[in-house]
Design an enzyme around this catalytic site. Structure first.
Site, PDB file in Angstrom:
ATOM      1  N   HIS A 215       0.875  -1.056  -0.008  1.00  0.00           N
ATOM      2  CA  HIS A 215      -0.108  -0.108  -0.037  1.00  0.00           C
ATOM      3  C   HIS A 215       0.782   1.137   0.037  1.00  0.00           C
ATOM      4  O   HIS A 215       0.447   2.074  -0.606  1.00  0.00           O
ATOM      5  CB  HIS A 215      -1.022  -0.096   1.264  1.00  0.00           C
ATOM      6  CG  HIS A 215      -2.058   1.311   1.070  1.00  0.00           C
ATOM      7  ND1 HIS A 215      -3.183   1.267   0.139  1.00  0.00           N
ATOM      8  CD2 HIS A 215      -2.041   2.368   1.517  1.00  0.00           C
ATOM      9  CE1 HIS A 215      -3.627   2.246  -0.003  1.00  0.00           C
ATOM     10  NE2 HIS A 215      -2.997   3.124   1.007  1.00  0.00           N
ATOM     11  N   TYR A 219       1.204   5.290  -2.211  1.00  0.00           N
ATOM     12  CA  TYR A 219       1.450   6.538  -1.750  1.00  0.00           C
ATOM     13  C   TYR A 219       2.841   7.284  -2.084  1.00  0.00           C
ATOM     14  O   TYR A 219       3.258   8.277  -2.488  1.00  0.00           O
ATOM     15  CB  TYR A 219       1.265   6.734  -0.211  1.00  0.00           C
ATOM     16  CG  TYR A 219      -0.217   6.655  -0.053  1.00  0.00           C
ATOM     17  CD1 TYR A 219      -0.813   5.404   0.192  1.00  0.00           C
ATOM     18  CD2 TYR A 219      -0.856   7.885  -0.348  1.00  0.00           C
ATOM     19  CE1 TYR A 219      -2.150   5.584   0.194  1.00  0.00           C
ATOM     20  CE2 TYR A 219      -2.044   7.936   0.060  1.00  0.00           C
ATOM     21  CZ  TYR A 219      -2.831   6.788   0.271  1.00  0.00           C
ATOM     22  OH  TYR A 219      -4.296   6.700   0.280  1.00  0.00           O
ATOM     23  N   HIS A 366      -9.874   0.176 -10.105  1.00  0.00           N
ATOM     24  CA  HIS A 366      -9.583   1.205  -9.176  1.00  0.00           C
ATOM     25  C   HIS A 366      -8.238   1.488  -9.007  1.00  0.00           C
ATOM     26  O   HIS A 366      -7.817   2.863  -9.073  1.00  0.00           O
ATOM     27  CB  HIS A 366      -9.878   0.527  -7.899  1.00  0.00           C
ATOM     28  CG  HIS A 366      -9.058   1.051  -6.550  1.00  0.00           C
ATOM     29  ND1 HIS A 366      -9.715   2.340  -6.092  1.00  0.00           N
ATOM     30  CD2 HIS A 366      -8.104   0.801  -5.776  1.00  0.00           C
ATOM     31  CE1 HIS A 366      -8.947   2.719  -4.999  1.00  0.00           C
ATOM     32  NE2 HIS A 366      -8.028   1.840  -4.894  1.00  0.00           N
ATOM     33  N   PHE A 367      -7.179   0.734  -9.129  1.00  0.00           N
ATOM     34  CA  PHE A 367      -5.661   0.994  -9.106  1.00  0.00           C
ATOM     35  C   PHE A 367      -5.331   1.899 -10.510  1.00  0.00           C
ATOM     36  O   PHE A 367      -4.175   2.357 -10.524  1.00  0.00           O
ATOM     37  CB  PHE A 367      -4.710   0.110  -8.639  1.00  0.00           C
ATOM     38  CG  PHE A 367      -4.390  -1.091  -9.449  1.00  0.00           C
ATOM     39  CD1 PHE A 367      -3.794  -0.963 -10.549  1.00  0.00           C
ATOM     40  CD2 PHE A 367      -5.003  -2.501  -9.220  1.00  0.00           C
ATOM     41  CE1 PHE A 367      -3.502  -2.081 -11.513  1.00  0.00           C
ATOM     42  CE2 PHE A 367      -4.866  -3.547  -9.889  1.00  0.00           C
ATOM     43  CZ  PHE A 367      -3.836  -3.480 -11.190  1.00  0.00           C
ATOM     44  N   HIS A 368      -6.021   1.636 -11.813  1.00  0.00           N
ATOM     45  CA  HIS A 368      -5.606   2.159 -12.732  1.00  0.00           C
ATOM     46  C   HIS A 368      -6.056   3.567 -12.695  1.00  0.00           C
ATOM     47  O   HIS A 368      -5.553   4.515 -13.195  1.00  0.00           O
ATOM     48  CB  HIS A 368      -6.254   1.308 -14.118  1.00  0.00           C
ATOM     49  CG  HIS A 368      -5.245   0.212 -14.760  1.00  0.00           C
ATOM     50  ND1 HIS A 368      -5.316  -1.071 -14.031  1.00  0.00           N
ATOM     51  CD2 HIS A 368      -4.252   0.230 -15.450  1.00  0.00           C
ATOM     52  CE1 HIS A 368      -4.392  -1.634 -14.533  1.00  0.00           C
ATOM     53  NE2 HIS A 368      -3.844  -1.183 -15.535  1.00  0.00           N
ATOM     54  N   ARG A 429      -9.857 -11.523 -12.169  1.00  0.00           N
ATOM     55  CA  ARG A 429      -8.639 -10.909 -12.670  1.00  0.00           C
ATOM     56  C   ARG A 429      -7.567 -11.946 -13.345  1.00  0.00           C
ATOM     57  O   ARG A 429      -7.552 -13.099 -13.013  1.00  0.00           O
ATOM     58  CB  ARG A 429      -7.862 -10.171 -11.461  1.00  0.00           C
ATOM     59  CG  ARG A 429      -8.416  -9.027 -11.159  1.00  0.00           C
ATOM     60  CD  ARG A 429      -7.701  -8.468 -10.252  1.00  0.00           C
ATOM     61  NE  ARG A 429      -6.416  -7.829 -10.680  1.00  0.00           N
ATOM     62  CZ  ARG A 429      -5.630  -7.149  -9.849  1.00  0.00           C
ATOM     63  NH1 ARG A 429      -5.871  -7.143  -8.524  1.00  0.00           N
ATOM     64  NH2 ARG A 429      -4.407  -6.779 -10.208  1.00  0.00           N
ATOM     65  N   ARG A 430      -6.612 -11.297 -14.001  1.00  0.00           N
ATOM     66  CA  ARG A 430      -5.240 -12.235 -14.472  1.00  0.00           C
ATOM     67  C   ARG A 430      -5.654 -13.323 -15.142  1.00  0.00           C
ATOM     68  O   ARG A 430      -4.580 -14.409 -15.202  1.00  0.00           O
ATOM     69  CB  ARG A 430      -4.513 -12.408 -13.242  1.00  0.00           C
ATOM     70  CG  ARG A 430      -4.327 -11.522 -12.200  1.00  0.00           C
ATOM     71  CD  ARG A 430      -3.495 -11.764 -11.118  1.00  0.00           C
ATOM     72  NE  ARG A 430      -3.143 -10.631 -10.018  1.00  0.00           N
ATOM     73  CZ  ARG A 430      -3.844 -10.568  -9.047  1.00  0.00           C
ATOM     74  NH1 ARG A 430      -4.760 -11.353  -8.668  1.00  0.00           N
ATOM     75  NH2 ARG A 430      -3.616  -9.482  -8.101  1.00  0.00           N
TER      76      ARG A 430
END
Lengths: 540, 274, 181
Positions: A215, A219, A366-368, A429-430
């Site tokens: 995580h 950041y 979300h993370f893209h 996913r994946r």
């Protein structure tokens, strides 16, 4: 004008060239997964590509950009040359050698373990050694940043460290904490196995150590975007930063709360108990607070700028903002995407709802959105912003910069909105292929093609970005110019010592990590912790 | 406010405030996560609060909110081979030289010189993965797999000897085995099945286990260059239930989803593959 | 900048901080409510099992896998996730009754979800993953592997067959298996 321009540019060009290649891989991967027939669509090629895409985007683009931007910030914000350009170059070459090794390992097909490694599957040792070198190179950068700030404080007793530099050093310190987890995993678990000294890996422990990093690393990537929000965007908008203190507080909170929360990636894992998952969930909830503070402070700064430019009424100031300036436009687009990405993140965070979305396309979306939508779009804007002071040349016209940013934002939304929806439908996913002949899966096909179209827009935008920066013949040379960051409405004469250094915060991080990760790591050393035999994925 | 280096008192104030906030959040999380929630959830699991707390901390297995199911089962495993570090060490340390002598004495009559079988009745062993040979010999020895010729041979050998024979055959290049006649070249549909699998039948690609260095099960044999007659017989035996020493039905499952024609063509494809 | 302006800034900052904290608190309260009133926990059994011996263990040997109604009436399905299939491929469970699913892996990391339900867990070699749920929808539900487990990952998929409670009839040994279609 920064002194070590070649150093900074070398970092940025490594980052951006790898970025374009990785974007192209991403498009091909979506093509393979879609109902359309793609070339070379074997799983071996697919996972090779996913590994390349992930490593390039997550480790190379980010680390090199952050190092280069950090050197830029140190020289321009502190208005002195780096303490040691030689060490900085040593860091660059170390990291670059690492990239070369890792890329060679991936190209050889002996490292298709994705960028999160998945032990007990293992790749060729070169893959991990290369990544370790990238991290070692970044540690040299951390040292240079720490020395630069220490020298500034010694030379200017009592003066506040400029906000941009304070934030950069906060990121450097956080990065030291962050890399401890993955370094321990690679050095003590994976390397002994791939060199043949051990045959097994404790998978529970390796997942836990990786989550330590997983995580906070986000950041680490995000910091430059926030530095731009606080110290570049307000000036570009023709205003000032609303609050310097709020900025410092946000950066300190990131340092504090982005670390003891990594286990939220393991909510669905069997090797951790509900109690510790709860603890890390409630700490995760706190991470949203610095984000919300930023939204407030930057919106207020923008409002200030809008009103200075004659904007009136509740929303009139928004219209009055100079949207034609790339930095302002990028900030607006980044905020827009941050709402979606952050909102999705709050859902991932609550461990009940996590079961609905874990390892579905929702998480990919979300993370893209956070990474591409908030992080990378600000990398673009920063590059455009600092290019004149680095090269003495302006990037290609402001109109092409705006077009590029718009394409990126539109592409990102077109790609990720279908992913969010498909994730809720249970698309997992994946995988290299879906069985679209299955009536339960078939209806996903058209949406997958829509997201592929978004990916194509992103690739076009990525290529445009690099074209905008390339030197051109017959280009006007600008007069030598420095760079100055945005000032606060009330520039601080002095700030509390706690917000001018990091001692207090490091102690608090240590305490938080001890509570959040102490027992969860210790448990693997109690009794017979199960070991899994390695599965080498090292090619024939 | 005086313009002087920021002093100790202010550092204290900020540091104290921050420490209090962090302590408060931690206290809340720890008390709620490790005590309050499990105690309130315990009645649903039918356990006492102390057990629930132990489960929430991770000292005892199970969920603090749900009952653990009883385990009442005994069933015979399909193979006794365990891929433990000890087994892997025996394989890694095995000396191929005594293996060569053993192979000459015991195996070569059927499996040929250097493991290149002259007859379609027996598979090539040359260049086969050591782990695959070791697994099959062990299964012949334990009875998990039965063959009238192999079973008595394997029963006479020790674990170490099995590993030595495996090391001997494993030391050859696979290329030699692939020199036989070629079939199935250019069979695009079968090549696709071998390299891409078939998602409609949930069939993984053969190559995701049966090539070197793909991270699949350790015992998966290399198929390239193998006799097509042998490959076809084994696929039929797995599908028909005559052979069942594949751990967790991996091959019984796959073969039951293949047509007879596909088995033939896959066998030909692999014999021709080098 | 005047003193009054500065105070105004601080006041609005504090107001906003309160809003931010309140928003986060609401989410936390929802999670706590779900945990207490609906017994919702993430799958977190912390139950160790040796992956090297999994196929020899009493519970996860091949013949013991699938759905079983235990002596105390509890319905448990035991499923192994292995490269590259779930064993058994098809599992029968009754609708509208509490069921427990137990998973483990002998080789590498797997994971799974059951489409349209809240069943979602990682399967980590060395641990038993346990999910408690009540299935509401009847029919054949997809159970794909959602974690990268090797080159055959994309084809790794199983089926959860949910039948109306009345049609769920265990044999004399308490076992129920999917009928061939």
């Amino acid at each position: 004008m920064p002194q070590n321009r070649r150093l900074i540019l070398a970092h940025l060009w490594v980052a951006f060239s790898v970025f374009v290649l990785a974007a192209a891989l991403g498009v091909w991967q979506m093509w393979v997964r879609s109902p359309l027939a793609a070339p070379q669509d074997t799983p071996a090629r697919y996972y090779q590509s996913v590994t390349g895409h992930g490593v390039s985007m997550a480790y190379v683009l980010t680390t090199f950009f952050i190092m280069g931007f950090g050197y830029f910030t140190a020289e321009t914000a502190l208005k002195t040359p780096l303490p040691s350009a030689r060490w900085a170059w040593a860091g660059f070459w170390t990291a670059l050698a690492g990239v070369a090794m890792t890329v060679a390992a991936i190209l050889s097909g002996q490292a298709s373990v994705l960028y999160t490694f998945y032990p007990p599957m293992t790749a060729t040792p070169w893959f991990y050694v290369g990544l370790v070198l990238v991290v070692v190179g970044s540690w040299i950068w951390v040292a240079v940043m720490l020395v630069a700030m220490a020298r500034f404080k010694r030379a200017n007793p009592g003066a506040p460290v400029p906000l941009a530099m304070y934030a950069t050093v906060a990121n450097a310190i956080m990065w030291l904490w962050t890399t401890a987890g993955v370094s321990a995993e690679i050095l003590f678990q994976i390397l002994p196995a791939v060199f043949g000294w051990t045959q097994t890996i404790d998978v529970g422990l390796s997942r836990t150590l990786f989550s330590w990093t997983l995580h906070a690393i986000v950041y680490f990537w995000l910091f430059p975007a926030y530095i731009a929000f606080y110290t570049m965007a307000p000036r570009a908008a023709g205003g000032r930063l609303y609050s310097d203190t709020m900025g410092r507080l946000s950066f300190v909170l990131f340092l504090l709360y982005s670390l003891p929360v990594g286990m939220h990636h393991l909510f669905m894992d069997p090797e951790h108990s509900t109690g510790f998952k709860f603890i890390q969930m409630s700490l995760t909830a706190l991470v949203s607070i610095p984000t919300l503070l930023t939204v407030f402070t930057i919106s207020a700064s923008m409002e200030l700028a809008g009103r200075l430019r004659g904007g009136k009424g509740l929303f009139g100031w928004i219209k009055a903002l100079p949207w034609e300036r790339p930095m302002v436009l990028a900030t607006g687009l980044a905020f827009f995407m941050l709402w979606f990405g952050g909102g999705g993140g709050l859902i991932n965070m609550s461990y009940g709802m996590n079961a609905m979305v874990h390892n579905t396309a929702w998480v990919t979306a979300h993370f893209h959105l956070i990474f591409g939508g908030t992080v990378v779009i600000m990398y673009f804007a920063i590059a455009y912003e600092i290019w004149p002071s680095l090269t003495g040349r302006a990037p290609l016209s402001v109109a092409t910069q705006r077009l590029q940013l718009w394409l990126w934002a539109i592409g990102m939304m077109v790609m990720t909105l279908p992913w969010h929806y498909l994730g809720l439908q249970g698309q997992w996913r994946r995988v290299a292929s879906f069985n679209y002949a299955d009536p339960r899966i078939g209806p996903w096909g058209p949406l997958v093609i829509v997201s592929l179209a978004g990916g194509v827009l992103l690739l076009v935008s990525a290529v445009m970005f690099v074209m905008n920066l390339l030197p051109r013949r017959a280009q006007v040379r600008l007069p030598e110019q420095g760079y100055s960051f945005a000032l606060a409405v009330h520039p601080p004469q002095r700030v509390p010592a706690a917000l001018n250094g990091f001692t207090v915060w490091n102690v608090l991080v240590a305490i938080l990590m001890l509570v959040a990760y102490g027992f969860p790591i210790l448990q693997f050393f109690i009794g017979n912790s199960p070991q899994a035999v390695i599965h080498p994925l090292t090619g024939g | 406010m005086t313009e002087q280096p920021t002093g100790g008192r202010e550092r204290d104030r900020w540091g104290f405030a921050a420490a209090m906030v962090v302590a408060g959040v931690l206290l809340f999380s720890v008390v709620m996560g490790l005590i309050v929630l499990p105690v309130l959830q315990a009645p649903n699991a039918g356990i006492d609060p102390w057990t629930a707390i132990c489960r929430a901390v991770g000292l005892k297995a199970g969920s603090p909110a749900q009952p653990q199911p009883p385990v009442s089962a005994t069933a015979a495993p399909v193979s006794q081979v365990r891929w433990t570090p000890a087994t892997l060490k025996i394989l890694a340390a095995a000396d191929p030289r005594p293996g060569a002598a053993l192979a000459q004495a015991v195996c070569s009559a059927c499996h040929g010189e250097a493991g290149l079988s002259p007859s379609t009745d027996f598979p090539h062993l040359s260049g086969q993965s050591g782990a695959a040979i070791y697994k099959q010999l062990s299964d012949f020895r334990s009875g998990a797999r039965f063959n009238a010729q192999m079973t008595p041979v394997a029963k006479k050998l020790t674990d170490e000897q099995l590993a030595q024979i495996a090391a001997y055959y494993g030391s050859f290049s696979r290329r030699a085995a692939a020199l036989g006649p070629r079939y199935g070249i250019g069979d695009a549909a079968i090549s696709r099945l071998a390299n891409r699998g078939d998602p409609a039948r949930a069939l993984p690609p053969c190559e995701s286990c049966h090539a070197r260095g793909v991270g699949g099960p350790p015992e998966a044999p290399v198929l390239s260059g193998q006799q097509r007659e042998y490959l076809y017989r084994q696929l039929r035996a797995f599908a028909g239930g005559q052979r069942g020493n594949d751990v967790y039905r991996r091959m019984r499952d796959v073969s039951s989803h293949l047509s007879d024609d596909e088995m033939h063509r896959l066998a030909e494809f692999y014999q021709g593959l080098s | 900048m005047s003193e009054a302006d500065e105070r105004a800034i601080v006041r609005s900052e504090i107001r906003w901080a309160v809003v931010a904290i309140a928003a986060v608190s609401v989410i936390m309260l929802a999670v706590i409510f779900a945990a207490i009133a609906m017994h919702i926990n993430p799958p977190s059994n912390v139950e160790r099992i040796n992956p090297q011996d999994l196929h020899l263990s009493a519970e996860f040997t091949e013949a013991n896998l699938g759905t079983k109604v235990e002596a105390n009436g509890q319905i448990t399905a035991r499923i192994v996730a292995t490269q590259f299939a779930f064993v058994p491929r098809c599992v029968v469970l009754p609708a509208d009754r509490p069921v427990t699913l137990r998973f483990s892996s002998p080789d590498v990391i797997h994971g799974l979800l059951v489409s349209g339900t809240n069943v979602n867990t990682m399967v980590v070699p060395g641990y038993v993953s346990q999910v408690h749920t009540v299935l509401r929808k009847t029919g054949d539900l997809l159970m794909p592997c959602h974690e990268y487990c090797g080159l055959g990952h994309s084809e790794m998929s199983g089926t959860i067959r949910v039948v109306p409670s009345a049609q769920f009839r265990p044999g004399p040994d308490g076992r129920v298996a999917c009928a061939a279609k």
